[in-house]
Scaffold this active site. Structure first.
Site, PDB file in Angstrom:
ATOM      1  N   ASN A   9       1.046  -1.660  -0.112  1.00 54.63           N
ATOM      2  CA  ASN A   9      -0.007  -0.038  -0.305  1.00 54.63           C
ATOM      3  C   ASN A   9       0.573   1.436  -0.616  1.00 54.63           C
ATOM      4  O   ASN A   9       1.662   1.302   0.592  1.00 54.63           O
ATOM      5  CB  ASN A   9      -1.185  -0.332   1.417  1.00 54.63           C
ATOM      6  CG  ASN A   9      -1.608   1.258   1.361  1.00 54.63           C
ATOM      7  OD1 ASN A   9      -1.652   1.994   0.825  1.00 54.63           O
ATOM      8  ND2 ASN A   9      -2.261   1.606   3.187  1.00 54.63           N
ATOM      9  N   LYS A  11      -0.104   4.527  -0.117  1.00 58.63           N
ATOM     10  CA  LYS A  11      -0.758   5.383   0.429  1.00 58.63           C
ATOM     11  C   LYS A  11      -0.505   6.543  -0.429  1.00 58.63           C
ATOM     12  O   LYS A  11      -0.460   6.491  -1.732  1.00 58.63           O
ATOM     13  CB  LYS A  11      -0.479   5.512   1.957  1.00 58.63           C
ATOM     14  CG  LYS A  11      -0.385   4.051   2.674  1.00 58.63           C
ATOM     15  CD  LYS A  11       0.258   4.394   4.501  1.00 58.63           C
ATOM     16  CE  LYS A  11       0.270   3.016   5.033  1.00 58.63           C
ATOM     17  NZ  LYS A  11      -0.224   3.303   6.532  1.00 58.63           N
ATOM     18  N   HIS A  95      -9.044   0.710   4.525  1.00 53.87           N
ATOM     19  CA  HIS A  95      -8.398   0.651   4.873  1.00 53.87           C
ATOM     20  C   HIS A  95      -8.798   2.242   6.917  1.00 53.87           C
ATOM     21  O   HIS A  95      -9.235   2.785   6.823  1.00 53.87           O
ATOM     22  CB  HIS A  95      -6.836   1.562   4.298  1.00 53.87           C
ATOM     23  CG  HIS A  95      -6.130   1.417   5.279  1.00 53.87           C
ATOM     24  ND1 HIS A  95      -5.687   1.676   6.317  1.00 53.87           N
ATOM     25  CD2 HIS A  95      -5.013   0.556   5.250  1.00 53.87           C
ATOM     26  CE1 HIS A  95      -4.448   1.841   6.338  1.00 53.87           C
ATOM     27  NE2 HIS A  95      -3.929   1.269   5.683  1.00 53.87           N
ATOM     28  N   GLU A  97      -7.125   3.952   8.078  1.00 53.94           N
ATOM     29  CA  GLU A  97      -6.651   5.571   7.635  1.00 53.94           C
ATOM     30  C   GLU A  97      -8.540   6.595   7.123  1.00 53.94           C
ATOM     31  O   GLU A  97      -8.613   7.153   7.433  1.00 53.94           O
ATOM     32  CB  GLU A  97      -5.481   5.798   6.588  1.00 53.94           C
ATOM     33  CG  GLU A  97      -4.075   6.007   7.799  1.00 53.94           C
ATOM     34  CD  GLU A  97      -2.769   5.214   6.441  1.00 53.94           C
ATOM     35  OE1 GLU A  97      -3.099   5.032   5.423  1.00 53.94           O
ATOM     36  OE2 GLU A  97      -2.492   4.688   7.052  1.00 53.94           O
ATOM     37  N   GLU A 167      -5.342  -5.624  10.718  1.00 52.12           N
ATOM     38  CA  GLU A 167      -4.475  -4.640  10.598  1.00 52.12           C
ATOM     39  C   GLU A 167      -4.805  -3.336  11.906  1.00 52.12           C
ATOM     40  O   GLU A 167      -5.463  -2.762  12.010  1.00 52.12           O
ATOM     41  CB  GLU A 167      -4.514  -3.383   9.316  1.00 52.12           C
ATOM     42  CG  GLU A 167      -4.602  -4.177   8.125  1.00 52.12           C
ATOM     43  CD  GLU A 167      -3.940  -2.964   7.232  1.00 52.12           C
ATOM     44  OE1 GLU A 167      -2.480  -3.299   6.770  1.00 52.12           O
ATOM     45  OE2 GLU A 167      -4.528  -1.983   6.871  1.00 52.12           O
ATOM     46  N   GLY A 173       1.964   1.890  10.649  1.00 51.86           N
ATOM     47  CA  GLY A 173       2.753   2.333  10.726  1.00 51.86           C
ATOM     48  C   GLY A 173       3.203   2.719  11.890  1.00 51.86           C
ATOM     49  O   GLY A 173       4.561   4.020  12.648  1.00 51.86           O
ATOM     50  N   SER A 213       3.256  -2.650  10.184  1.00 51.58           N
ATOM     51  CA  SER A 213       4.295  -2.380  10.513  1.00 51.58           C
ATOM     52  C   SER A 213       5.054  -3.980   9.834  1.00 51.58           C
ATOM     53  O   SER A 213       6.350  -4.423  10.441  1.00 51.58           O
ATOM     54  CB  SER A 213       4.979  -2.423  11.644  1.00 51.58           C
ATOM     55  OG  SER A 213       4.897  -0.808  12.499  1.00 51.58           O
TER      56      SER A 213
HETATM   57  C1  PEP Z   1      -0.764  -0.245   5.708  1.00 52.13           C
HETATM   58  O1  PEP Z   1      -0.922   0.513   5.356  1.00 52.13           O
HETATM   59  O2  PEP Z   1      -1.747  -1.368   5.779  1.00 52.13           O
HETATM   60  C2  PEP Z   1       0.065  -0.760   6.674  1.00 52.13           C
HETATM   61  C3  PEP Z   1      -0.095  -1.980   7.724  1.00 52.13           C
HETATM   62  O3  PEP Z   1       0.781   0.072   6.818  1.00 52.13           O
HETATM   63  P1  PEP Z   1       3.296  -0.087   7.516  1.00 52.13           P
HETATM   64  O4  PEP Z   1       3.167  -1.196   7.349  1.00 52.13           O
HETATM   65  O5  PEP Z   1       3.601   1.255   7.183  1.00 52.13           O
HETATM   66  O6  PEP Z   1       2.591  -0.294   9.249  1.00 52.13           O
END
Ligand code: PEP
Length: 251
Positions: A9, A11, A95, A97, A167, A173, A213
């Site tokens: 992703n 973003k 997601h 976010e 997630e 992040g 992460s």
């Molecule tokens: C994501 O954006 O779905 C995500 C898991 O980000 P990160 O790997 O940076 O935690």
């Protein structure tokens, strides 16, 4: 056997030139990788150019969101069939976010999932609890609500076009990954829930990705868990070498 999915992703990062250059750098690093569905999700503006750059490779393309209507007076929205037109095979929906900053709800997720399936896309449907919810012992209740809501009225046949991504919001992040056991526990819960909703064969077939992460040094432990079928990767997908190392986790 479930084919693992490793999805990046990107973003709100990368210009068209940077996105095409990233996919061009990635191609040779994963060209020999078999048995993994590799997906990248650039911003809307880069989709068609990344599609051209990745044509003929084993890298598939996802959008990061979609709308549920096919067309009409919906300024600023993008329909699933237009994502298909731009070269997408997948779309990320719900997601955290988008839930946190853009008012995404289980109801809107559900409408988008149905529209994406109808357009022939695979929907990567994200669910996950916040830290406050985990600390209040609400993880399973939150996940159950999100899965039931997001997948409402989805049939066993349609579920073939759905990938679920667990997630935990506190791990996105932040550099804090769920432990292998914490992730596995929720993945197993989701699979049981899918079995209840749509039957055991659907539960056995659906891919459930972990996101939060994921890095080259923790992917192997996560992927060794029985119910973890891949990863949705944010930060570590923005560089070809780290994303390729995750894609090539097996070896
Ligand atoms: C994501 O954006 O779905 C995500 C898991 O980000 P990160 O790997 O940076 O935690």
């Amino acid at each position: 056997m479930r084919t693992p999915v490793i999805a990046g992703n990107w973003k709100l990062f990368k210009t068209i030139a940077e996105a095409t250059s990233l996919v061009n750098d990635l191609k040779p690093l994963v060209s020999g990788t078999a048995g993994v569905e590799i997906v990248v999700a650039p911003v809307f503006t880069a989709l068609s150019r990344v599609a051209e750059a990745s044509a003929g490779s084993n890298i598939r393309l996802a959008a990061q969101d979609c709308f549920w209507e096919e067309e009409g007076a919906f300024t600023g929205e993008v329909a699933p069939k237009l994502l298909k037109d731009a070269g997408c095979s997948h779309v990320i929906i719900g997601h955290s976010e988008r839930r946190q900053y853009f008012g995404e709800t289980d109801e809107s997720v559900n409408k988008k999932v149905k529209a994406a399936i109808g357009a022939g896309l695979t929907a990567i449907v994200c669910v996950g609890e916040t830290l406050a919810e985990r600390e209040a012992d609400k993880t399973f209740a939150v996940i159950e609500t999100q899965v039931r809501g997001g997948l409402a009225d989805i049939t066993a046949e349609s579920l073939k076009q759905v990938v679920i991504a667990y997630e935990p919001v506190w791990a996105i992040g932040t550099g804090k990954t769920a432990s292998d056991a914490q992730a596995q526990e929720v993945h197993a819960f989701i699979r049981c829930l899918v079995a209840k909703l749509l039957g055991q064969p659907s539960a056995d077939a659906v891919r459930i990705l972990y996101g939060g992460s994921v890095k080259p040094d923790n992917v192997k432990g996560l992927m060794a868990q029985a119910d973890i079928d891949g990863a949705l990767v944010g930060g570590a997908s923005l560089k070809a070498d780290s994303f390729a190392a995750i894609v090539n986790y097996a070896g």
